[in-house]
Design a protein around this motif. Structure first.
Motif, PDB file in Angstrom:
ATOM      1  N   LYS A 124       0.841  -1.206   0.000  1.00 15.40           N
ATOM      2  CA  LYS A 124       0.000   0.000   0.000  1.00 15.40           C
ATOM      3  C   LYS A 124       0.875   1.254   0.000  1.00 15.40           C
ATOM      4  CE  LYS A 124      -3.753   2.185   2.560  1.00 15.40           C
ATOM      5  NZ  LYS A 124      -4.686   2.054   3.700  1.00 15.40           N
ATOM      6  N   ASN A 125       1.912   1.248   0.813  1.00 18.39           N
ATOM      7  CA  ASN A 125       2.807   2.409   0.872  1.00 18.39           C
ATOM      8  C   ASN A 125       3.529   2.633  -0.454  1.00 18.39           C
ATOM      9  OD1 ASN A 125       2.084   2.978   3.506  1.00 18.39           O
ATOM     10  ND2 ASN A 125       3.802   1.882   4.398  1.00 18.39           N
ATOM     11  N   GLU A 130      14.650  -5.880   0.624  1.00 14.02           N
ATOM     12  CA  GLU A 130      15.603  -4.816   0.329  1.00 14.02           C
ATOM     13  C   GLU A 130      15.039  -4.028  -0.845  1.00 14.02           C
ATOM     14  OE1 GLU A 130      20.269  -4.235  -0.989  1.00 14.02           O
ATOM     15  OE2 GLU A 130      19.536  -6.234  -0.490  1.00 14.02           O
ATOM     16  N   ILE A 131      15.083  -2.714  -0.754  1.00 13.09           N
ATOM     17  CA  ILE A 131      14.553  -1.840  -1.796  1.00 13.09           C
ATOM     18  C   ILE A 131      15.680  -0.936  -2.276  1.00 13.09           C
ATOM     19  CG2 ILE A 131      12.701  -0.241  -2.401  1.00 13.09           C
ATOM     20  CD1 ILE A 131      11.654  -1.066   0.545  1.00 13.09           C
ATOM     21  N   ILE A 132      15.884  -0.917  -3.594  1.00 13.11           N
ATOM     22  CA  ILE A 132      16.939  -0.089  -4.169  1.00 13.11           C
ATOM     23  C   ILE A 132      16.331   0.756  -5.285  1.00 13.11           C
ATOM     24  CG2 ILE A 132      19.177  -0.074  -5.326  1.00 13.11           C
ATOM     25  CD1 ILE A 132      19.498  -3.005  -4.246  1.00 13.11           C
ATOM     26  N   GLY A 133      16.551   2.056  -5.214  1.00 11.74           N
ATOM     27  CA  GLY A 133      16.070   2.947  -6.247  1.00 11.74           C
ATOM     28  C   GLY A 133      17.179   3.301  -7.229  1.00 11.74           C
ATOM     29  N   PHE A 134      16.819   3.407  -8.496  1.00 10.80           N
ATOM     30  CA  PHE A 134      17.759   3.786  -9.546  1.00 10.80           C
ATOM     31  C   PHE A 134      17.211   4.997 -10.291  1.00 10.80           C
ATOM     32  CE2 PHE A 134      18.519  -0.651  -8.707  1.00 10.80           C
ATOM     33  CZ  PHE A 134      19.905  -0.753  -8.736  1.00 10.80           C
ATOM     34  N   GLY A 135      18.127   5.785 -10.859  1.00  4.66           N
ATOM     35  CA  GLY A 135      17.710   6.967 -11.610  1.00  4.66           C
ATOM     36  C   GLY A 135      17.000   7.950 -10.707  1.00  4.66           C
ATOM     37  N   LYS A 136      15.786   8.326 -11.066  1.00  4.55           N
ATOM     38  CA  LYS A 136      15.036   9.310 -10.267  1.00  4.55           C
ATOM     39  C   LYS A 136      14.723   8.808  -8.857  1.00  4.55           C
ATOM     40  CE  LYS A 136      10.274   8.215 -11.511  1.00  4.55           C
ATOM     41  NZ  LYS A 136       9.043   8.744 -12.069  1.00  4.55           N
ATOM     42  N   TRP A 137      14.807   7.497  -8.633  1.00  3.01           N
ATOM     43  CA  TRP A 137      14.536   6.915  -7.318  1.00  3.01           C
ATOM     44  C   TRP A 137      15.791   6.754  -6.469  1.00  3.01           C
ATOM     45  CZ3 TRP A 137       9.748   6.917  -5.760  1.00  3.01           C
ATOM     46  CH2 TRP A 137       8.724   6.857  -6.706  1.00  3.01           C
ATOM     47  N   LYS A 138      16.952   7.037  -7.035  1.00  3.57           N
ATOM     48  CA  LYS A 138      18.203   6.863  -6.291  1.00  3.57           C
ATOM     49  C   LYS A 138      18.188   7.757  -5.051  1.00  3.57           C
ATOM     50  CE  LYS A 138      23.155   6.846  -6.688  1.00  3.57           C
ATOM     51  NZ  LYS A 138      23.945   5.812  -7.250  1.00  3.57           N
ATOM     52  N   GLY A 139      18.494   7.169  -3.901  1.00  2.00           N
ATOM     53  CA  GLY A 139      18.531   7.920  -2.653  1.00  2.00           C
ATOM     54  C   GLY A 139      17.182   8.092  -1.972  1.00  2.00           C
ATOM     55  N   TYR A 140      16.106   7.618  -2.601  1.00  2.00           N
ATOM     56  CA  TYR A 140      14.781   7.737  -1.995  1.00  2.00           C
ATOM     57  C   TYR A 140      14.733   6.909  -0.712  1.00  2.00           C
ATOM     58  CZ  TYR A 140       9.741   8.255  -1.660  1.00  2.00           C
ATOM     59  OH  TYR A 140       8.484   8.583  -1.230  1.00  2.00           O
ATOM     60  N   LYS A 141      14.111   7.427   0.311  1.00  2.00           N
ATOM     61  CA  LYS A 141      14.055   6.773   1.624  1.00  2.00           C
ATOM     62  C   LYS A 141      12.834   5.854   1.691  1.00  2.00           C
ATOM     63  CE  LYS A 141      17.347   9.445   3.504  1.00  2.00           C
ATOM     64  NZ  LYS A 141      18.582   9.283   2.871  1.00  2.00           N
ATOM     65  N   PHE A 142      12.902   4.718   1.027  1.00  2.00           N
ATOM     66  CA  PHE A 142      11.784   3.768   0.989  1.00  2.00           C
ATOM     67  C   PHE A 142      11.428   3.248   2.372  1.00  2.00           C
ATOM     68  CE2 PHE A 142      13.545   3.465  -3.307  1.00  2.00           C
ATOM     69  CZ  PHE A 142      12.398   3.672  -4.051  1.00  2.00           C
ATOM     70  N   TYR A 143      12.412   3.156   3.227  1.00  2.00           N
ATOM     71  CA  TYR A 143      12.165   2.585   4.555  1.00  2.00           C
ATOM     72  C   TYR A 143      11.411   3.547   5.463  1.00  2.00           C
ATOM     73  CZ  TYR A 143      15.306  -0.935   2.828  1.00  2.00           C
ATOM     74  OH  TYR A 143      15.872  -1.920   2.057  1.00  2.00           O
ATOM     75  N   GLU A 144      11.235   4.776   5.008  1.00  2.00           N
ATOM     76  CA  GLU A 144      10.505   5.761   5.798  1.00  2.00           C
ATOM     77  C   GLU A 144       9.066   5.921   5.336  1.00  2.00           C
ATOM     78  OE1 GLU A 144      12.815   9.354   5.788  1.00  2.00           O
ATOM     79  OE2 GLU A 144      14.563   8.347   6.615  1.00  2.00           O
TER      80      GLU A 144
END
Length: 151
Positions: A14-15, A136-150
């Protein structure tokens, strides 16, 4: 991150569905039965519920390779590449043809080369507890550095 129950997986899906927009791509990695299709089921059903649409039966597209779900103006394409053996088979699907009104979720994306620049990789792993999964969540490109765990 640890998902300790189906309810945790539902909340996580959902998140993710709240932040992903048309044009986005999610790659799902993990062994058979680890919960990739369950994630997709909760993801799609949440967007359907949010838009007042009756929940679809979300099946694994292992034999069909792709299922699509229409949620108002958005198409969600759910691919399962498990049975495909080479990139040529994948390239004939046209997964990455330009379509700005769709969200693409791909199970078993290992054979895809080159991978799209902007994507979210979600890796699911079995845990010692029966209903628990490590994620484990990994962002690439525009998602790089996104805080998925928050989220």
């Amino acid at each position: 991150m640890q998902l300790n129950s189906l309810e945790d997986t539902k909340k996580f899906s959902k998140n993710i569905s709240k932040i992903v927009k048309p044009g986005d791509i999610i790659f799902l990695y993990g062994e058979i039965g680890v919960g990739k299709t369950t994630f997709v089921r909760f993801f799609v059903n949440n967007l359907e519920k949010k838009n007042g649409i009756e929940n679809s039966d979300i099946l694994s597209p292992t034999f069909n390779i792709v299922y699509d779900y229409k949620i108002k103006e958005i198409n969600i394409y759910h691919y399962d590449l498990y049975r495909l053996k080479n990139y040529k088979d994948i390239s004939q699907l046209g997964i990455f043809e330009t379509e700005n009104n769709s969200i693409k979720i791909v199970e078993w994306p290992e054979l895809i080369k080159p991978k799209p620049k902007d994507r979210i990789d979600i890796l699911l792993k079995y845990s010692k507890l029966t209903d628990s999964r490590k994620i484990e969540i990994i962002g690439f490109g525009k998602w790089k550095g996104y805080k998925f765990y928050e989220i």
